[in-house]
Enzyme design. Structure first.
Site, short mmCIF file in Angstrom:
data_model
loop_
_atom_site.label_atom_id
_atom_site.label_comp_id
_atom_site.label_asym_id
_atom_site.label_seq_id
_atom_site.Cartn_x
_atom_site.Cartn_y
_atom_site.Cartn_z
N LYS A 6 -22.01 24.15 -33.75
CA LYS A 6 -23.30 23.43 -33.55
C LYS A 6 -24.53 24.16 -33.28
O LYS A 6 -25.62 23.61 -33.78
CB LYS A 6 -22.97 22.49 -32.08
CG LYS A 6 -21.87 21.35 -32.22
CD LYS A 6 -22.12 20.47 -31.12
CE LYS A 6 -20.97 19.57 -31.20
NZ LYS A 6 -21.05 18.54 -29.96
N ASP A 14 -25.02 13.24 -29.63
CA ASP A 14 -24.41 13.09 -28.76
C ASP A 14 -24.95 12.35 -27.36
O ASP A 14 -23.97 11.54 -26.68
CB ASP A 14 -23.77 14.48 -28.07
CG ASP A 14 -22.87 15.24 -29.13
OD1 ASP A 14 -22.17 14.37 -29.85
OD2 ASP A 14 -22.80 16.43 -29.14
N LYS A 69 -27.94 29.14 -14.51
CA LYS A 69 -27.97 28.29 -15.77
C LYS A 69 -28.43 27.26 -15.69
O LYS A 69 -28.87 26.43 -16.60
CB LYS A 69 -26.61 28.38 -16.46
CG LYS A 69 -26.27 29.82 -17.25
CD LYS A 69 -24.71 29.86 -17.64
CE LYS A 69 -24.36 28.78 -18.72
NZ LYS A 69 -22.85 28.76 -19.07
P1 ATR Z 1 -20.05 23.43 -23.48
O1 ATR Z 1 -20.70 23.82 -24.79
O2 ATR Z 1 -18.66 22.80 -23.88
O3 ATR Z 1 -20.81 22.73 -22.39
P2 ATR Z 1 -20.04 26.08 -22.18
O4 ATR Z 1 -21.54 26.40 -22.76
O5 ATR Z 1 -18.95 27.29 -22.39
O6 ATR Z 1 -19.54 24.91 -22.85
O7 ATR Z 1 -20.18 25.58 -20.68
C1 ATR Z 1 -19.08 25.30 -19.81
C2 ATR Z 1 -19.46 24.80 -18.44
O8 ATR Z 1 -18.46 24.45 -17.79
C3 ATR Z 1 -20.28 25.63 -17.96
O9 ATR Z 1 -21.41 24.85 -17.25
C4 ATR Z 1 -19.29 26.22 -16.94
O10 ATR Z 1 -19.97 26.81 -15.79
P3 ATR Z 1 -20.72 28.33 -15.72
O11 ATR Z 1 -22.02 28.14 -16.42
O12 ATR Z 1 -20.71 28.69 -14.28
O13 ATR Z 1 -19.77 29.18 -16.51
C5 ATR Z 1 -18.48 25.29 -16.66
N1 ATR Z 1 -17.23 25.60 -16.19
C6 ATR Z 1 -16.15 26.33 -16.87
N2 ATR Z 1 -14.93 26.20 -16.07
C7 ATR Z 1 -15.32 25.79 -14.91
C8 ATR Z 1 -14.54 25.55 -13.65
N3 ATR Z 1 -13.37 26.09 -13.57
N4 ATR Z 1 -15.34 25.21 -12.76
C9 ATR Z 1 -16.59 24.69 -12.76
N5 ATR Z 1 -17.56 24.71 -13.68
C10 ATR Z 1 -16.86 25.42 -14.87
#
Ligand code: ATR
Length: 277
Positions: free
Chosen positions: A65, A101, A155
């Protein structure tokens, strides 16, 4: 025949070909829609090849994307805000990048789930691409407030800072999960990747206001773990992201073909298939 495709890696399990075939049948549009697997390092050549062979547009999914955003020569405001593109349209004037989306989510909430967003307190969990992709359409729906909570607070803050307050538009605030204690919301949307690892965002109890809806962007057979946890914490209603998937497809279809398909039957059919395993 006009050609369209969804491009990604992996792509074999994409439901988009089925959804768009149903839209085409229903609206009487003559088109072909296929699933295209591109090598992770071969996105742009795969798009160029598809375009050279009659491709009119593409849906773009993981992990392309951001590359699709870079490839597009013009962007819709919602793609610009998302910083990512899930829909490409090829025209005489070049490549248009859109992101459907957020509109798909808003339409699923307001039309399929009959949940009005104006004046509501919205909580978005996660601060990755999934969250960024839906922020502008959510804000445009005039909620009372929009909060982004994330494990990595910086973030969430960076995302909130992208959306400077407009007149009449809610300010976006950001925090960590702990700081949600004592607050209540009308709509909580799980946009984290936590469930991919079988985990849940660690939320304090008591988040759901009376009549609140918990929405998981993930979907699957039966309730997702997030939906089950939300019901246990007092959410009045829960929904998964299957409707968003179908609605974002309808939004892309409308951009390409100038007609908006009816989503009820394709959505019901997908739900039947998923529930049947
Ligand atoms: P996407 O593009 O699918 O949103 P991403 O950019 O990798 O994927 O973001 C994943 C999100 O899920 C992030 O907000 C991540 O939190 P961090 O920014 O702290 O990494 C969150 N996330 C992933 N695993 C998690 C978990 N076990 N508990 C809480 N948040 C989680």
């Amino acid at each position: 025949m006009d050609r369209y495709a969804v491009i990604g890696n992996p792509i074999a399990h994409s439901k988009s070909p089925q959804i768009h075939a149903a839209f085409a049948r229903q609206t009487g549009q003559a088109l072909r829609y296929e699933a295209l697997l591109a090598p992770v390092d071969g996105f742009a050549p795969a798009v160029a090849d598809f375009r050279a062979h009659g491709g009119r547009g593409m849906n773009v999914t993981v992990p392309f994307k951001l590359e699709a955003f870079a490839l597009a020569e013009r962007h819709t405001p919602r793609a610009q805000a998302a910083g990512a593109v899930n829909t490409l349209a090829f025209g005489a004037d070049g490549i248009l990048g859109d992101n459907t989306d957020g509109a798909g989510l808003v339409r699923d909430l307001t039309t399929n789930l009959d949940f009005a967003l104006a004046g509501r307190r919205i909580l978005l969990l996660g601060a990755g691409g999934a969250t960024r992709g839906v922020l502008l359409p959510l804000l445009d729906s005039r909620p009372a407030s929009l909060t982004i909570a994330n494990r990595t607070v910086a973030k969430a803050q960076a995302l909130a800072a992208l959306f400077t307050p407009h007149a009449g538009r809610a300010q976006v605030d950001a925090c960590g999960f702990d700081a949600l204690a004592g607050r209540r919301f009308d709509l909580v949307i799980n946009a984290t990747a936590a469930s991919l690892a079988g985990e849940l965002p660690p939320l304090p109890p008591g988040l759901y206001a009376e009549g609140a809806l918990a929405y998981d962007m993930m979907y699957g057979r039966g309730h997702t773990p997030f939906m089950r946890a939300a019901l246990a914490d007092g959410a009045a209603r829960v929904a998964d992201g299957l409707g968003m998937l179908v609605e974002q497809a309808a939004e892309s279809f409308a951009l390409w073909r100038g007609v908006r398909p009816d989503t009820a039957a394709p959505l019901a059919e997908l739900r039947r298939q998923i529930d049947a395993g």
